[in-house]
Enzyme design. Sequence first.
Site, mmCIF file in Angstrom:
data_model
loop_
_atom_site.group_PDB
_atom_site.id
_atom_site.type_symbol
_atom_site.label_atom_id
_atom_site.label_comp_id
_atom_site.label_asym_id
_atom_site.label_seq_id
_atom_site.Cartn_x
_atom_site.Cartn_y
_atom_site.Cartn_z
ATOM 1 N N HIS A 198 0.834 -1.196 0.000
ATOM 2 C CA HIS A 198 0.000 0.000 0.000
ATOM 3 C C HIS A 198 0.870 1.247 0.000
ATOM 4 O O HIS A 198 1.390 1.670 1.032
ATOM 5 C CB HIS A 198 -0.931 -0.013 1.219
ATOM 6 C CG HIS A 198 -1.825 1.177 1.273
ATOM 7 N ND1 HIS A 198 -2.317 1.691 2.462
ATOM 8 C CD2 HIS A 198 -2.323 1.994 0.296
ATOM 9 C CE1 HIS A 198 -3.073 2.745 2.207
ATOM 10 N NE2 HIS A 198 -3.081 2.952 0.905
ATOM 11 N N GLU A 221 2.942 0.387 3.356
ATOM 12 C CA GLU A 221 2.470 -0.705 4.207
ATOM 13 C C GLU A 221 2.638 -2.023 3.453
ATOM 14 O O GLU A 221 2.082 -2.197 2.363
ATOM 15 C CB GLU A 221 0.995 -0.501 4.573
ATOM 16 C CG GLU A 221 0.758 0.582 5.601
ATOM 17 C CD GLU A 221 -0.710 0.765 5.942
ATOM 18 O OE1 GLU A 221 -1.050 0.807 7.134
ATOM 19 O OE2 GLU A 221 -1.525 0.874 5.004
ATOM 20 N N ASN A 225 -5.109 3.635 7.653
ATOM 21 C CA ASN A 225 -6.507 4.027 7.427
ATOM 22 C C ASN A 225 -7.403 3.666 8.609
ATOM 23 O O ASN A 225 -8.382 4.367 8.889
ATOM 24 C CB ASN A 225 -7.039 3.395 6.140
ATOM 25 C CG ASN A 225 -6.558 4.134 4.905
ATOM 26 O OD1 ASN A 225 -6.159 5.291 4.977
ATOM 27 N ND2 ASN A 225 -6.578 3.469 3.761
#
Length: 694
Positions: A455, A467, A505
Amino acid sequence: MTIDVLQKIEALDFNKSSYKSRSEKTHWKILHDSGNVLRLLLDKKDSSTNTLSADVLQELDEILNDVETTLPHALVISSAKSGGFCAGADIKEFRSIDESEMTDILSRGHAVLDRLAGLKIPTIAVIHGHCLGGGLELALACDQRIGVKKGLEIGFPEIKLGVHPGLGGTFRLTRLIDPTEAMTMMLTGKSVYNGQAKKRGLVDDLVERRHVENAVQAAISGDLKKHKRSLKSYILNTSPARKFAAKKMRALSEKKAPACHYPAPYALIDLWEKYGSSIKKMQAEEIKSFAGLLVNDTAQNLIRVFFLHQSLKGSASNHSNIRHVHVIGAGSMGGDIAGWCAMQGMTVTLSDQKPDPIANAIKNAEKLCQDKHKSGIETRDTLDRLIPDMQGKGVHKADLVIEAVPEDIEIKQKLYQSIEPQMKKEAVLATNTSSILIGQLAESLENPARFMGLHFFNPVSKMLIVEAIHHAHTSDDVMAQMLSFTRNIGKVPVPVASYPGFLVNRALTPYLLEAITLLEEGIDKKHIDAAAKNFGMPMGPIELADQIGLDVCVHVADMLADSLDKPMARIPNSVRKKIDNGELGKKSGQGFYLWKNGKAERDDNTEQKIDDQITDRLILPILDACIECHRKGVIKHLDHLDGAMIFATGFAPFRGGPIHYARTRGIDEIAKTLDKFAHQYGDRFVPDQGWKDL
């Protein structure tokens, strides 16, 4: 020039038969040539990078004893390291030190560099690669500086550690070049590269490696023209000019680094404004100011952030076997990932259903190279490595396939079924999803062991963190490969387990949702954003939601609400109506704010009253989500969690990270505040049970 070539050159220089004598100290190579020129090569022991530690300066002091006695024809200082001249001070020496001890260390360091500056012979620094912080202060103490083309980087990054230059940089730089340019360099921490270093007067000559010796001889003979201060520079360093410039500098600094959180810029401005007319006074005050800044919480927390970065980098090997990357999806994320990988030396094939996104990605890659100060040849090589691939033939040859198609599980799984049979047996498949569980995506694969998430954050060129997300069946070998690959392309990997929202997130979404809830309660958006910025966040949550895109925020929030045990703040209908009306934020020109020329229209001149309860309602949900992620094993190390949140979200760096902030403020106090909010505002504030184990 490759590292191998540089290493051969350094070795050749040291063993040159024309040298009358060769000797070594722990950190310095000492050469006398037949022309009675003394050459010192800095070679920090047991380190791949030179740093100007106390023992390095002590040895230089010992060498200068001999120099003052024997008075060679000239002194030339360079580096035996292939990567650069000197990266600056040894930051380890800045931890757990008291003010008086730091004052003593600085005073001894100043005495050494003053001796170097006062030598009655020509002194020349030959600089290649990075020359930063204390390394630049060493070079500034020499009469002249010769830069080596390609990769030259000169700067004072100390402000990022909560201090300013402390070994003479403040008074030597402001007297060498335009003092306002010197102050801007120090206040921003930004480096100067290649030709700009020559243009500004930081180096007296900029040459190819093969011409260094000719430049050195010209400097020794006096034929190399020294950079001299212009009349404008003299005028700008007068007291009235300094006073006028300092006022502007304070106003500009306040916008980026408020004085209440970051004292170093203002200490530097005060130093120059008050003492810029006197080298002696400015030197004494520089030492005093640096030592005082270093021991305060801001500097110690920013130094902590430096080591968090080092720790995250150190979690992965820097040797990767990935050479060919195939990226599927040339949109804003996929195209930027492809361009970044190509700039970092990878062969990249880029496929998309339409040619226009690929063309745009290539255009953006060229701009990226310019922004990163790449030469024309380096830019050309990058673009040569970025190969348009409409047919997707690169899948067959790639070591790594990165999927960056729309956030739709059916689209992604259908794609995987198509490409998995075409991939090399040992190749890795990675998804750039920001919200879909990796384990769910893996269900369609024949070999889920070679699948995981990578990510990247937007914008790819500026965000350090990636990530690296594993699921239950990801093999250890694949995880290790992807951590190494991430580090190899100049990013910092954060290993996390598949979980709704992953780490970043999951922690950031409650912050955004609480801001929207406050907005629905009638709190002015400017008050909400001001509270977050006053805490130290780089941007308020309302403006951030607009930046991300309201449609994206709602998509992630809905996914988390459906997937988590803990309740989330409800998305109000007013926000969904905005999305239906095309008011998506920055990308549409209208969201919570009106956007013009890429900037939100707001009145920054209106003073906002800060309500601590609003601040806590925004920030404490971030902390609670971080605790949940650690308790559930999403991320193993709390320090890595702090680093990830700082580098991915900008969580107030001067506070040292969310967990460090929680411990500093008090675990019990935060848990009690969350419990109080739970009774007032609902179960979304119920403190996670992991607080008890912290």
